[in-house]
Design an enzyme around this catalytic site. Structure first.
Site, PDB file in Angstrom:
ATOM      1  CE1 TYR A  26      -3.496  -2.007   0.018  1.00  0.00           C
ATOM      2  CE2 TYR A  26      -2.709  -3.463   2.460  1.00  0.00           C
ATOM      3  CZ  TYR A  26      -3.560  -3.164   1.385  1.00  0.00           C
ATOM      4  OH  TYR A  26      -4.333  -4.605   1.435  1.00  0.00           O
ATOM      5  CG  ASP A  91     -27.713  -2.265  -3.611  1.00  0.00           C
ATOM      6  OD1 ASP A  91     -28.261  -2.109  -4.969  1.00  0.00           O
ATOM      7  OD2 ASP A  91     -28.992  -2.726  -3.541  1.00  0.00           O
ATOM      8  CG  HIS A 104      -8.983  -0.929  -5.194  1.00  0.00           C
ATOM      9  ND1 HIS A 104      -9.402  -1.279  -4.012  1.00  0.00           N
ATOM     10  CD2 HIS A 104      -9.935  -1.271  -6.442  1.00  0.00           C
ATOM     11  CE1 HIS A 104     -10.647  -1.397  -4.161  1.00  0.00           C
ATOM     12  NE2 HIS A 104     -11.102  -1.793  -5.956  1.00  0.00           N
ATOM     13  CG  LEU A 105      -3.466   3.394  -2.341  1.00  0.00           C
ATOM     14  CD1 LEU A 105      -3.867   2.726  -0.394  1.00  0.00           C
ATOM     15  CD2 LEU A 105      -2.962   4.145  -2.129  1.00  0.00           C
TER      16      LEU A 105
END
Length: 152
Positions: A26, A91, A104-105
């Site tokens: 990350y 939703d 997303h890293l």
């Protein structure tokens, strides 16, 4: 200078641990570092940026629903593990009809097979993964480009 756009950046579970948790996956930047970087970009573009993180799915959903009431123009979301589990998050994003980019890293396709599916990807304007903290900057730039093109 008046702010032209409102962009909401949402971060899901465990992202508050950035810089400490698995830096090989990350990166070493903290979530505050990413927020500061995006804030500087938003300021250059006369854009209001609201940057938030929660470990709670219901809180993310509440913020998405509130975004519609607050006339948010665009959402950048790193749903973290909720990408792979949360139909409710999907939703909520569909219900408010605010365009969004999923970030997303890490490259979720180089990881465990259960991370290869996202409940958000097929309804997002785009998905950016595997580019570390720069992915947020790319998503913000893409959102600004989209908003500027529709503003004309």
């Amino acid at each position: 200078m008046a702010e032209r756009f409102k962009i909401l950046v949402l971060n899901g579970p465990n992202l508050n641990l950035l810089g400490q948790r698995e830096p090989e996956l990350y990166g070493k930047q903290s979530l505050d570092d990413i927020a500061d970087s995006l804030g500087a970009i938003a300021k250059q573009h006369a854009t209001a940026l609201d940057f938030r993180q929660s470990n709670a799915e219901h809180q993310l959903i509440d913020w998405i629903q509130q975004a519609a009431k607050d006339s948010v123009d665009y959402i950048v979301i790193n749903p973290a593990a909720y990408a792979h589990t949360s139909v409710a998050l999907r939703d909520a994003l569909l219900a408010v009809k605010i365009p969004f980019i999923e970030v997303h890293l890490s490259n979720i396709y180089r990881r465990e097979s259960f991370r290869h599916h996202s409940y958000l990807a097929d309804v997002a304007d785009g998905v950016i993964c595997g580019l570390g903290a720069r992915g947020y900057e790319y998503a913000l730039q893409a959102a600004l480009t989209t908003l500027n093109n529709t503003d004309n």
